[in-house]
Design a protein around this motif. Structure first.
Motif, PDB file in Angstrom:
ATOM      1  N   THR A 127      48.763 -31.041 -18.318  1.00 59.14           N
ATOM      2  CA  THR A 127      47.387 -30.493 -18.643  1.00 59.14           C
ATOM      3  C   THR A 127      47.280 -31.516 -19.930  1.00 59.14           C
ATOM      4  OG1 THR A 127      48.086 -28.941 -20.272  1.00 59.14           O
ATOM      5  CG2 THR A 127      47.678 -28.345 -18.237  1.00 59.14           C
ATOM      6  N   LEU A 128      45.835 -31.510 -20.301  1.00 59.10           N
ATOM      7  CA  LEU A 128      45.676 -32.689 -21.498  1.00 59.10           C
ATOM      8  C   LEU A 128      46.210 -32.128 -22.807  1.00 59.10           C
ATOM      9  CD1 LEU A 128      42.012 -33.305 -20.699  1.00 59.10           C
ATOM     10  CD2 LEU A 128      43.838 -34.847 -20.575  1.00 59.10           C
ATOM     11  N   SER A 129      46.433 -30.711 -23.079  1.00 60.48           N
ATOM     12  CA  SER A 129      47.094 -30.159 -24.128  1.00 60.48           C
ATOM     13  C   SER A 129      48.875 -30.487 -23.961  1.00 60.48           C
ATOM     14  CB  SER A 129      46.836 -28.778 -24.300  1.00 60.48           C
ATOM     15  OG  SER A 129      47.228 -27.821 -23.077  1.00 60.48           O
ATOM     16  N   GLY A 130      49.398 -30.880 -22.825  1.00 60.77           N
ATOM     17  CA  GLY A 130      50.660 -30.894 -22.766  1.00 60.77           C
ATOM     18  C   GLY A 130      51.612 -29.910 -22.258  1.00 60.77           C
ATOM     19  N   ARG A 131      50.579 -28.944 -21.485  1.00 57.86           N
ATOM     20  CA  ARG A 131      51.456 -28.134 -20.826  1.00 57.86           C
ATOM     21  C   ARG A 131      51.974 -28.581 -19.417  1.00 57.86           C
ATOM     22  NH1 ARG A 131      48.138 -22.658 -21.044  1.00 57.86           N
ATOM     23  NH2 ARG A 131      49.873 -21.537 -20.411  1.00 57.86           N
ATOM     24  N   HIS A 132      52.933 -28.199 -18.882  1.00 51.14           N
ATOM     25  CA  HIS A 132      53.325 -28.591 -17.563  1.00 51.14           C
ATOM     26  C   HIS A 132      53.359 -27.181 -16.516  1.00 51.14           C
ATOM     27  CE1 HIS A 132      55.362 -31.268 -14.414  1.00 51.14           C
ATOM     28  NE2 HIS A 132      56.220 -30.281 -14.096  1.00 51.14           N
TER      29      HIS A 132
ATOM     30  N   THR B 169      47.062 -19.302  -7.860  1.00 52.34           N
ATOM     31  CA  THR B 169      47.728 -19.049  -9.120  1.00 52.34           C
ATOM     32  C   THR B 169      48.536 -20.025  -9.762  1.00 52.34           C
ATOM     33  OG1 THR B 169      49.115 -17.311 -10.325  1.00 52.34           O
ATOM     34  CG2 THR B 169      50.010 -18.346  -8.311  1.00 52.34           C
ATOM     35  N   ALA B 170      48.766 -20.158 -11.088  1.00 53.22           N
ATOM     36  CA  ALA B 170      49.507 -21.182 -11.667  1.00 53.22           C
ATOM     37  C   ALA B 170      50.631 -20.791 -12.818  1.00 53.22           C
ATOM     38  CB  ALA B 170      48.225 -22.124 -12.559  1.00 53.22           C
TER      39      ALA B 170
ATOM     40  N   GLN C 126      41.709 -14.236 -11.733  1.00 56.08           N
ATOM     41  CA  GLN C 126      42.501 -13.372 -12.401  1.00 56.08           C
ATOM     42  C   GLN C 126      43.947 -13.361 -12.153  1.00 56.08           C
ATOM     43  OE1 GLN C 126      40.957 -10.718 -14.001  1.00 56.08           O
ATOM     44  NE2 GLN C 126      39.056 -11.731 -13.469  1.00 56.08           N
ATOM     45  N   HIS C 127      44.440 -14.570 -11.566  1.00 53.62           N
ATOM     46  CA  HIS C 127      45.627 -14.738 -11.210  1.00 53.62           C
ATOM     47  C   HIS C 127      46.263 -16.028 -12.388  1.00 53.62           C
ATOM     48  CE1 HIS C 127      46.346 -12.224  -7.786  1.00 53.62           C
ATOM     49  NE2 HIS C 127      45.294 -12.324  -7.493  1.00 53.62           N
TER      50      HIS C 127
ATOM     51  N   ILE D 234      46.187 -19.150 -18.636  1.00 48.11           N
ATOM     52  CA  ILE D 234      46.221 -20.493 -18.150  1.00 48.11           C
ATOM     53  C   ILE D 234      44.578 -20.812 -17.774  1.00 48.11           C
ATOM     54  CG2 ILE D 234      46.372 -22.339 -16.270  1.00 48.11           C
ATOM     55  CD1 ILE D 234      49.244 -20.971 -16.040  1.00 48.11           C
ATOM     56  N   THR D 235      43.705 -21.680 -18.235  1.00 47.88           N
ATOM     57  CA  THR D 235      42.455 -21.759 -18.027  1.00 47.88           C
ATOM     58  C   THR D 235      42.056 -22.564 -16.907  1.00 47.88           C
ATOM     59  OG1 THR D 235      42.477 -24.111 -19.161  1.00 47.88           O
ATOM     60  CG2 THR D 235      41.932 -21.640 -20.536  1.00 47.88           C
TER      61      THR D 235
END
Length: 85
Positions: A54-59, A76-77, A19-20, A24-25
């Motif tokens: 991430t593989l999608s390019g998110r930091h 959390t993230a 839930q936090h 973000i997955t």
């Protein structure tokens, strides 16, 4: 440092760590926990954090609790800008 085990609460647990992760997955968090190399400590909680892509390019910055040498519990993230060296 890759962690062997990542503990997740049930997806529908209203008090659980999933839930936090707003927007973000779990897979993205796992990618950072598996490949992140820059570690620090959260200023607000004192818990360890890891930064990574991430593989999608998110930091992301992932806040976690170290359960034992091989196991972590993500708290959390967040999407964060890349840190300047």
């Amino acid at each position: 440092m890759a962690f062997k085990f990542i503990l997740w609460d049930l997806d529908d647990d209203p008090d659980g760590n999933v839930q936090h992760l707003i927007g973000i997955t779990k897979e993205e968090v796992e990618q950072v926990l598996e490949t992140g190399t820059e570690f620090d400590v959260s200023r607000s909680t004192g818990l360890p954090v890891v930064f990574g892509d991430t593989l999608s390019g998110r930091h992301l910055m992932v806040v976690f609790e170290q359960v034992d040498n091989a196991t972590v519990y993500p708290v959390t993230a967040y999407d964060v800008p890349r840190r300047q060296s």
